[in-house]
Design an enzyme around this catalytic site. Structure first.
Site, short mmCIF file in Angstrom:
data_model
loop_
_atom_site.label_atom_id
_atom_site.label_comp_id
_atom_site.label_asym_id
_atom_site.label_seq_id
_atom_site.Cartn_x
_atom_site.Cartn_y
_atom_site.Cartn_z
N GLU A 100 51.68 -33.20 -27.65
CA GLU A 100 50.15 -33.51 -28.09
C GLU A 100 49.15 -32.84 -26.92
OE1 GLU A 100 50.74 -37.99 -27.56
OE2 GLU A 100 52.02 -37.86 -29.36
N ARG A 132 45.06 -53.41 -25.70
CA ARG A 132 44.78 -54.11 -27.10
C ARG A 132 45.08 -55.39 -27.20
NH1 ARG A 132 49.47 -49.53 -29.06
NH2 ARG A 132 47.99 -47.98 -29.68
N TYR A 151 49.56 -36.57 -35.54
CA TYR A 151 50.18 -37.86 -36.36
C TYR A 151 51.23 -37.43 -37.43
CZ TYR A 151 47.33 -41.36 -34.10
OH TYR A 151 46.75 -42.28 -33.20
N THR A 159 51.70 -52.08 -30.44
CA THR A 159 50.73 -51.33 -31.45
C THR A 159 49.92 -52.46 -32.30
OG1 THR A 159 52.64 -49.72 -31.72
CG2 THR A 159 50.69 -49.94 -33.46
N ASN A 209 42.97 -49.96 -32.90
CA ASN A 209 43.50 -50.71 -31.67
C ASN A 209 43.13 -49.74 -30.44
OD1 ASN A 209 45.18 -48.36 -32.31
ND2 ASN A 209 47.20 -49.63 -32.45
N LYS A 212 40.05 -44.22 -28.73
CA LYS A 212 39.79 -43.98 -30.31
C LYS A 212 38.28 -44.30 -30.63
CE LYS A 212 44.83 -44.90 -31.54
NZ LYS A 212 45.63 -45.83 -32.41
N HIS A 244 45.47 -44.67 -27.92
CA HIS A 244 46.62 -43.79 -28.13
C HIS A 244 47.28 -43.33 -26.91
CE1 HIS A 244 49.83 -41.12 -29.62
NE2 HIS A 244 49.48 -40.13 -28.44
N ARG A 273 51.70 -46.88 -21.95
CA ARG A 273 52.28 -47.50 -22.97
C ARG A 273 52.17 -49.13 -22.58
NH1 ARG A 273 53.18 -45.05 -27.94
NH2 ARG A 273 54.55 -46.87 -28.64
N PHE A 325 50.00 -46.07 -44.49
CA PHE A 325 48.80 -46.20 -43.46
C PHE A 325 48.05 -44.89 -42.95
CE2 PHE A 325 52.11 -46.89 -40.42
CZ PHE A 325 51.98 -45.89 -39.55
P1 IDP Z 1 51.25 -46.26 -31.36
O1 IDP Z 1 49.81 -45.94 -31.27
O2 IDP Z 1 51.49 -47.62 -30.64
O3 IDP Z 1 52.24 -45.47 -30.72
P2 IDP Z 1 52.39 -45.92 -33.98
O4 IDP Z 1 53.48 -46.62 -34.84
O5 IDP Z 1 52.72 -44.42 -33.57
O6 IDP Z 1 51.65 -46.90 -32.95
O7 IDP Z 1 51.23 -45.85 -35.08
C1 IDP Z 1 50.04 -44.93 -34.58
C2 IDP Z 1 48.62 -45.57 -35.27
O8 IDP Z 1 48.94 -46.01 -36.56
C3 IDP Z 1 48.42 -46.92 -34.46
O9 IDP Z 1 48.19 -46.90 -33.02
C4 IDP Z 1 47.77 -47.71 -35.49
O10 IDP Z 1 46.21 -47.26 -35.17
C5 IDP Z 1 48.07 -47.01 -36.78
N1 IDP Z 1 49.00 -47.93 -37.38
C6 IDP Z 1 50.29 -48.30 -37.07
N2 IDP Z 1 51.03 -49.17 -37.97
C7 IDP Z 1 50.08 -49.35 -38.94
C8 IDP Z 1 50.08 -50.23 -39.91
O11 IDP Z 1 51.17 -50.93 -40.12
N3 IDP Z 1 48.81 -50.40 -40.73
C9 IDP Z 1 47.96 -49.68 -40.28
N4 IDP Z 1 47.69 -48.72 -39.29
C10 IDP Z 1 48.91 -48.64 -38.54
MG MG Z 2 52.79 -43.55 -31.74
#
Ligand code: IDP
Ligand code: MG
Length: 141
Positions: free
Chosen positions: A130, A106, A53, A95, A116, A13, A119, A89, A61
Site C-alpha cells: 500500500e 471507530r 482495495y 471494522t 468508518n 477517510k 484505514h 489497527r 460492498f
Molecule cells: P478494514 O478497513 O477494517 O481492514 P476490510 O474488511 O478490509 O476492513 O474492509 C475494507 C472497508 O470496506 C471497511 O473499512 C469498510 O469501509 C468497508 N466495508 C467492509 N465490510 C463492509 C460491509 O459489510 N458493508 C459495507 N462496507 C464494508
Molecule cells: Mg482491510
C-alpha cells in the site's frame, strides 16, 4: 514476542476529513508514540482505490466503498514505530461499528459500516504494497 519496528499505511477517510476529525485522529497515533514518516492530502482516483482495495473487488460492498472513498479529500500517511501495523489497527478498532470498542477511533466516532473513518494496513506485507501504491510517484527531493 519480539518488538518489530514497522511502517504501516493509514488513510483518514473522507467522512473523517468532512467531520473535522483529522487532528483528533492523528493525535491518537502520536499519543501512542507512533511517528509520521510521510503524509499527504488528496482526492483519490477510482483507479488508485481499485488497486488499494483489490482484495475486495468481488465483495458486494466494493462499488459503494470505492464511491465513498473517492467522494472527498483523504489524508494518507505512513506511520512508523514499534509493531505499528497491529498498534494502528487496535487504535482504529473493529471494522464494524457495532464491534468497535469504546475508546477506539471507530468505537468513538463510527455508526456506519462503510463510513468508518480510517484505514490501517492489515499486515506488514500489505503495508509495503500500500505504501508503494500511494507514495510511489514521489520525487526524490
Ligand atoms: P478494514 O478497513 O477494517 O481492514 P476490510 O474488511 O478490509 O476492513 O474492509 C475494507 C472497508 O470496506 C471497511 O473499512 C469498510 O469501509 C468497508 N466495508 C467492509 N465490510 C463492509 C460491509 O459489510 N458493508 C459495507 N462496507 C464494508
Ligand atoms: Mg482491510
Amino acid at each position: 514476542m519480539d518488538r518489530l519496528y514497522q511502517q504501516t499505511l493509514v488513510i483518514i477517510k473522507p467522512d473523517a476529513v468532512k467531520r473535522g476529525l483529522v487532528g483528533e485522529i492523528i493525535g491518537r497515533y502520536e499519543q501512542k508514540g507512533l511517528t509520521i514518516g510521510n503524509m499527504k492530502c488528496l482526492k483519490p482516483s477510482l483507479e488508485i482505490l481499485s488497486e488499494h482495495y483489490s482484495e475486495h473487488v468481488n465483495q458486494p460492498f466494493f462499488k459503494k466503498l470505492i464511491e465513498f472513498m473517492s467522494s472527498g479529500e483523504v489524508v494518507v500517511m505512513v506511520l512508523e514505530g514499534v509493531d505499528a501495523v497491529d498498534v494502528v489497527r487496535s487504535i482504529n478498532g473493529a471494522t464494524h461499528y457495532k464491534n468497535a470498542l469504546p475508546g477506539t477511533i471507530r468505537g468513538t466516532f463510527a455508526l456506519d459500516i462503510t463510513e468508518n473513518l480510517v484505514h490501517g494496513s492489515d499486515s506488514s506485507i500489505n503495508a509495503k504494497r500500500e505504501i508503494e501504491i500511494w507514495f510511489r510517484s514521489e520525487a526524490i527531493l
